[in-house]
Design a protein around this motif. Structure first.
Motif, PDB file in Angstrom:
ATOM      1  N   THR A   1     -17.162  19.003   5.182  1.00 21.31           N
ATOM      2  CA  THR A   1     -16.173  19.828   5.878  1.00 21.31           C
ATOM      3  C   THR A   1     -16.614  20.090   7.300  1.00 21.31           C
ATOM      4  OG1 THR A   1     -17.220  21.843   5.063  1.00 21.31           O
ATOM      5  CG2 THR A   1     -15.431  20.936   3.752  1.00 21.31           C
ATOM      6  N   GLY A   2     -15.658  20.401   8.146  1.00 21.93           N
ATOM      7  CA  GLY A   2     -15.873  20.682   9.559  1.00 21.93           C
ATOM      8  C   GLY A   2     -14.509  20.814  10.182  1.00 21.93           C
ATOM      9  N   PRO A   3     -14.348  20.433  11.450  1.00 20.25           N
ATOM     10  CA  PRO A   3     -12.996  20.432  12.029  1.00 20.25           C
ATOM     11  C   PRO A   3     -12.052  19.530  11.240  1.00 20.25           C
ATOM     12  CG  PRO A   3     -14.654  20.161  13.725  1.00 20.25           C
ATOM     13  CD  PRO A   3     -15.371  20.037  12.423  1.00 20.25           C
ATOM     14  N   HIS A   4     -12.620  18.449  10.663  1.00 22.58           N
ATOM     15  CA  HIS A   4     -11.876  17.555   9.797  1.00 22.58           C
ATOM     16  C   HIS A   4     -12.606  17.486   8.458  1.00 22.58           C
ATOM     17  CE1 HIS A   4     -10.849  16.329  13.889  1.00 22.58           C
ATOM     18  NE2 HIS A   4      -9.710  15.843  13.403  1.00 22.58           N
ATOM     19  N   LEU A   5     -11.873  17.051   7.436  1.00 23.09           N
ATOM     20  CA  LEU A   5     -12.518  16.787   6.155  1.00 23.09           C
ATOM     21  C   LEU A   5     -12.842  15.304   6.093  1.00 23.09           C
ATOM     22  CD1 LEU A   5     -13.374  17.893   3.370  1.00 23.09           C
ATOM     23  CD2 LEU A   5     -11.130  17.227   2.522  1.00 23.09           C
ATOM     24  N   SER A   6     -14.073  14.996   5.695  1.00 20.11           N
ATOM     25  CA  SER A   6     -14.517  13.616   5.598  1.00 20.11           C
ATOM     26  C   SER A   6     -14.832  13.293   4.143  1.00 20.11           C
ATOM     27  CB  SER A   6     -15.765  13.399   6.469  1.00 20.11           C
ATOM     28  OG  SER A   6     -16.359  12.155   6.186  1.00 20.11           O
ATOM     29  N   VAL A   7     -14.328  12.163   3.659  1.00 18.29           N
ATOM     30  CA  VAL A   7     -14.604  11.719   2.294  1.00 18.29           C
ATOM     31  C   VAL A   7     -14.818  10.212   2.307  1.00 18.29           C
ATOM     32  CG1 VAL A   7     -13.306  13.559   1.152  1.00 18.29           C
ATOM     33  CG2 VAL A   7     -12.147  11.448   1.785  1.00 18.29           C
ATOM     34  N   ARG A   8     -15.425   9.716   1.229  1.00 18.25           N
ATOM     35  CA  ARG A   8     -15.625   8.274   1.099  1.00 18.25           C
ATOM     36  C   ARG A   8     -14.918   7.778  -0.164  1.00 18.25           C
ATOM     37  NH1 ARG A   8     -19.054   6.623   4.986  1.00 18.25           N
ATOM     38  NH2 ARG A   8     -18.923   4.502   4.171  1.00 18.25           N
ATOM     39  N   PHE A   9     -14.349   6.573  -0.053  1.00 16.86           N
ATOM     40  CA  PHE A   9     -13.671   5.935  -1.169  1.00 16.86           C
ATOM     41  C   PHE A   9     -14.348   4.606  -1.480  1.00 16.86           C
ATOM     42  CE2 PHE A   9     -10.515   8.824   0.441  1.00 16.86           C
ATOM     43  CZ  PHE A   9      -9.833   9.267  -0.688  1.00 16.86           C
ATOM     44  N   ARG A  10     -14.393   4.258  -2.761  1.00 16.37           N
ATOM     45  CA  ARG A  10     -14.981   2.983  -3.174  1.00 16.37           C
ATOM     46  C   ARG A  10     -14.044   1.840  -2.783  1.00 16.37           C
ATOM     47  NH1 ARG A  10     -16.092   4.330  -7.850  1.00 16.37           N
ATOM     48  NH2 ARG A  10     -18.347   4.630  -7.682  1.00 16.37           N
ATOM     49  N   THR A  11     -14.577   0.882  -2.059  1.00 17.60           N
ATOM     50  CA  THR A  11     -13.777  -0.226  -1.543  1.00 17.60           C
ATOM     51  C   THR A  11     -13.074  -0.992  -2.659  1.00 17.60           C
ATOM     52  OG1 THR A  11     -15.318  -0.472   0.306  1.00 17.60           O
ATOM     53  CG2 THR A  11     -13.837  -2.315  -0.134  1.00 17.60           C
ATOM     54  N   SER A  12     -13.792  -1.307  -3.710  1.00 12.53           N
ATOM     55  CA  SER A  12     -13.209  -2.119  -4.783  1.00 12.53           C
ATOM     56  C   SER A  12     -12.031  -1.394  -5.456  1.00 12.53           C
ATOM     57  CB  SER A  12     -14.270  -2.472  -5.824  1.00 12.53           C
ATOM     58  OG  SER A  12     -14.843  -1.286  -6.375  1.00 12.53           O
ATOM     59  N   ASP A  13     -12.117  -0.055  -5.580  1.00 15.66           N
ATOM     60  CA  ASP A  13     -11.019   0.695  -6.196  1.00 15.66           C
ATOM     61  C   ASP A  13      -9.763   0.646  -5.336  1.00 15.66           C
ATOM     62  OD1 ASP A  13     -12.693   1.343  -8.256  1.00 15.66           O
ATOM     63  OD2 ASP A  13     -13.106   3.387  -7.577  1.00 15.66           O
ATOM     64  N   VAL A  14      -9.944   0.778  -4.017  1.00 15.05           N
ATOM     65  CA  VAL A  14      -8.797   0.742  -3.117  1.00 15.05           C
ATOM     66  C   VAL A  14      -8.158  -0.643  -3.116  1.00 15.05           C
ATOM     67  CG1 VAL A  14      -8.042   0.972  -0.721  1.00 15.05           C
ATOM     68  CG2 VAL A  14      -9.668   2.605  -1.672  1.00 15.05           C
ATOM     69  N   LEU A  15      -8.975  -1.686  -3.061  1.00 16.69           N
ATOM     70  CA  LEU A  15      -8.431  -3.039  -3.075  1.00 16.69           C
ATOM     71  C   LEU A  15      -7.702  -3.325  -4.382  1.00 16.69           C
ATOM     72  CD1 LEU A  15     -11.350  -5.032  -1.397  1.00 16.69           C
ATOM     73  CD2 LEU A  15      -9.193  -4.285  -0.365  1.00 16.69           C
ATOM     74  N   ALA A  16      -8.199  -2.770  -5.475  1.00 15.55           N
ATOM     75  CA  ALA A  16      -7.550  -2.978  -6.772  1.00 15.55           C
ATOM     76  C   ALA A  16      -6.186  -2.294  -6.844  1.00 15.55           C
ATOM     77  CB  ALA A  16      -8.449  -2.471  -7.894  1.00 15.55           C
ATOM     78  N   SER A  17      -5.947  -1.291  -5.995  1.00 12.03           N
ATOM     79  CA  SER A  17      -4.658  -0.591  -5.996  1.00 12.03           C
ATOM     80  C   SER A  17      -3.599  -1.330  -5.198  1.00 12.03           C
ATOM     81  CB  SER A  17      -4.817   0.823  -5.432  1.00 12.03           C
ATOM     82  OG  SER A  17      -5.008   0.794  -4.018  1.00 12.03           O
ATOM     83  N   LEU A  18      -3.994  -2.433  -4.532  1.00 13.61           N
ATOM     84  CA  LEU A  18      -3.075  -3.208  -3.707  1.00 13.61           C
ATOM     85  C   LEU A  18      -2.668  -4.492  -4.428  1.00 13.61           C
ATOM     86  CD1 LEU A  18      -5.012  -2.902  -0.322  1.00 13.61           C
ATOM     87  CD2 LEU A  18      -2.970  -1.621  -0.992  1.00 13.61           C
ATOM     88  N   PRO A  19      -1.551  -5.084  -4.022  1.00 17.15           N
ATOM     89  CA  PRO A  19      -1.195  -6.392  -4.590  1.00 17.15           C
ATOM     90  C   PRO A  19      -2.318  -7.398  -4.376  1.00 17.15           C
ATOM     91  CG  PRO A  19       0.635  -5.484  -3.330  1.00 17.15           C
ATOM     92  CD  PRO A  19      -0.542  -4.595  -3.067  1.00 17.15           C
ATOM     93  N   ALA A  20      -2.448  -8.328  -5.286  1.00 15.53           N
ATOM     94  CA  ALA A  20      -3.526  -9.318  -5.204  1.00 15.53           C
ATOM     95  C   ALA A  20      -3.463 -10.099  -3.891  1.00 15.53           C
ATOM     96  CB  ALA A  20      -3.430 -10.267  -6.395  1.00 15.53           C
ATOM     97  N   GLU A  21      -4.650 -10.404  -3.379  1.00 17.79           N
ATOM     98  CA  GLU A  21      -4.789 -11.221  -2.173  1.00 17.79           C
ATOM     99  C   GLU A  21      -4.177 -10.573  -0.935  1.00 17.79           C
ATOM    100  OE1 GLU A  21      -6.737 -13.795  -2.414  1.00 17.79           O
ATOM    101  OE2 GLU A  21      -6.847 -13.480  -4.584  1.00 17.79           O
ATOM    102  N   THR A  22      -4.098  -9.238  -0.908  1.00 21.52           N
ATOM    103  CA  THR A  22      -3.599  -8.558   0.290  1.00 21.52           C
ATOM    104  C   THR A  22      -4.597  -8.725   1.422  1.00 21.52           C
ATOM    105  OG1 THR A  22      -2.407  -6.931  -1.023  1.00 21.52           O
ATOM    106  CG2 THR A  22      -2.863  -6.356   1.262  1.00 21.52           C
ATOM    107  N   ARG A  23      -4.120  -9.112   2.567  1.00 17.37           N
ATOM    108  CA  ARG A  23      -4.970  -9.290   3.741  1.00 17.37           C
ATOM    109  C   ARG A  23      -4.263  -8.737   4.969  1.00 17.37           C
ATOM    110  NH1 ARG A  23      -7.999  -9.964   0.344  1.00 17.37           N
ATOM    111  NH2 ARG A  23      -9.451 -11.672  -0.082  1.00 17.37           N
ATOM    112  N   GLY A  24      -5.014  -8.547   6.034  1.00 16.10           N
ATOM    113  CA  GLY A  24      -4.444  -8.096   7.291  1.00 16.10           C
ATOM    114  C   GLY A  24      -4.209  -6.599   7.318  1.00 16.10           C
ATOM    115  N   SER A  25      -3.268  -6.161   8.154  1.00 16.56           N
ATOM    116  CA  SER A  25      -2.992  -4.746   8.340  1.00 16.56           C
ATOM    117  C   SER A  25      -2.162  -4.203   7.174  1.00 16.56           C
ATOM    118  CB  SER A  25      -2.242  -4.530   9.651  1.00 16.56           C
ATOM    119  OG  SER A  25      -1.925  -3.168   9.839  1.00 16.56           O
ATOM    120  N   VAL A  26      -2.611  -3.098   6.598  1.00 18.94           N
ATOM    121  CA  VAL A  26      -1.887  -2.458   5.498  1.00 18.94           C
ATOM    122  C   VAL A  26      -1.836  -0.953   5.741  1.00 18.94           C
ATOM    123  CG1 VAL A  26      -2.529  -4.213   3.800  1.00 18.94           C
ATOM    124  CG2 VAL A  26      -3.957  -2.185   4.080  1.00 18.94           C
ATOM    125  N   THR A  27      -0.891  -0.298   5.094  1.00 18.71           N
ATOM    126  CA  THR A  27      -0.783   1.158   5.154  1.00 18.71           C
ATOM    127  C   THR A  27      -1.079   1.730   3.782  1.00 18.71           C
ATOM    128  OG1 THR A  27       0.879   1.062   6.914  1.00 18.71           O
ATOM    129  CG2 THR A  27       0.738   3.104   5.667  1.00 18.71           C
TER     130      THR A  27
END
Length: 282
Positions: free
Chosen positions: A221-247
């Motif tokens: 915590t501070g002026p902003h809240l900072s957290v970390r996310f596991r990369t593999s979990d985030v990629l698994a939440s996206l369609p397969a083979e997603t590349r480039g800019s995503v939201t």
């Protein structure tokens, strides 16, 4: 509590569940019931409205003593008539909502049985019901009715109806750096909800794409809240083979229960392909 088999209503103390008294007996006369299956209490008067299903009426009792007050209902299947009471509700204006399980609609009466309105029709489409059971008016002044035989809940607005959707606060979200590399185990996200200190955010409520939770113990915590996310979990939440800019969608809740959401724009870095030995220049 309605005891359908005994044709009675039993009152228990809320604090410890101890039995206090009961009212009603088997029959069709005043203060008598035949297979009651629902009851509702008026928040204004404390009266108990009982769905006297086989007598095809609503019976009203004193909530403090169990004394009989009145009953109303004309047997029949049309508007203002009662065929089989499935559920009951009394709203803040003392209107009595009666779910007609056989007819497939809801009727509205005043406290003394004066017919006000009929809501819904029998069927399976929108605004239609098949064996409606429970009925309630929620805090947003919406009428919710369970349609038992087709596994749904129908919703109507009651005047003065207001939009029940809670306002979602808009959060500012960024990743540091603003790319996700598949070879890195995690990535950092910082965000801020305007007008709110970071300590006022519930970190356990945070989710990316509605499913990915932050790594335990990664909050700062501070002026902003900072957290970390596991990369593999985030990629698994996206369609397969997603590349480039995503939201990515980041959502959460403040400690006061206010929902917030923000859009996280990142670039997914493709995993580099190792060159074959014959492609390596000496």
């Amino acid at each position: 509590m309605v005891d359908s088999a005994a044709d009675t209503v039993k009152a228990y103390r809320l604090s410890d569940g101890a039995f206090e008294f009961q009212f009603g007996s088997t029959g069709s006369g005043p203060a008598e019931l035949s297979f009651p299956i629902s009851a509702a209490v008026s928040a204004t008067t404390g009266e108990v409205y009982v769905g006297d299903s086989r007598n095809r009426r609503v019976s009203v009792f004193n909530g403090a003593t169990g004394g009989f007050q009145r009953d109303f209902g004309t047997p029949g299947g049309g508007g203002g008539e009662i065929s089989f009471v499935g559920g009951l509700h009394v709203d803040a204006l003392e209107r009595v909502y009666v779910a007609e399980s056989l007819g497939g609609f809801v009727q509205v009466f005043d406290p003394f049985g004066g017919f006000i309105s009929k809501i819904g029709d029998h069927g399976q489409g929108p605004a239609q019901l098949r064996s409606p059971k429970a009925v309630v008016v929620d805090r947003y002044n919406r009428l919710l009715v369970t349609s038992f035989l087709d596994d749904k809940i129908e919703v109507w607005g009651i005047e003065p109806f207001q939009n029940p959707v809670d306002e979602v606060l808009e959060a500012t979200v960024n990743a540091i750096p603003n790319h996700i590399h598949p070879n890195l185990p995690s990535f950092q996200v910082i965000f801020q909800v305007p007008g709110l200190e970071s300590a006022g955010i519930d970190p356990d409520s945070l989710r990316i794409n509605g499913a990915v939770a932050p790594l335990p113990g990664s909050y700062k915590t501070g002026p902003h809240l900072s957290v970390r996310f596991r990369t593999s979990d985030v990629l698994a939440s996206l369609p397969a083979e997603t590349r480039g800019s995503v939201t990515l969608a980041l959502t959460g809740v403040t400690l006061d229960g206010e929902p917030f959401a923000g859009a996280l724009n990142v670039v997914i870095v493709p995993t580099p392909v190792e060159p074959s030995p014959e492609e390596v220049t000496p």
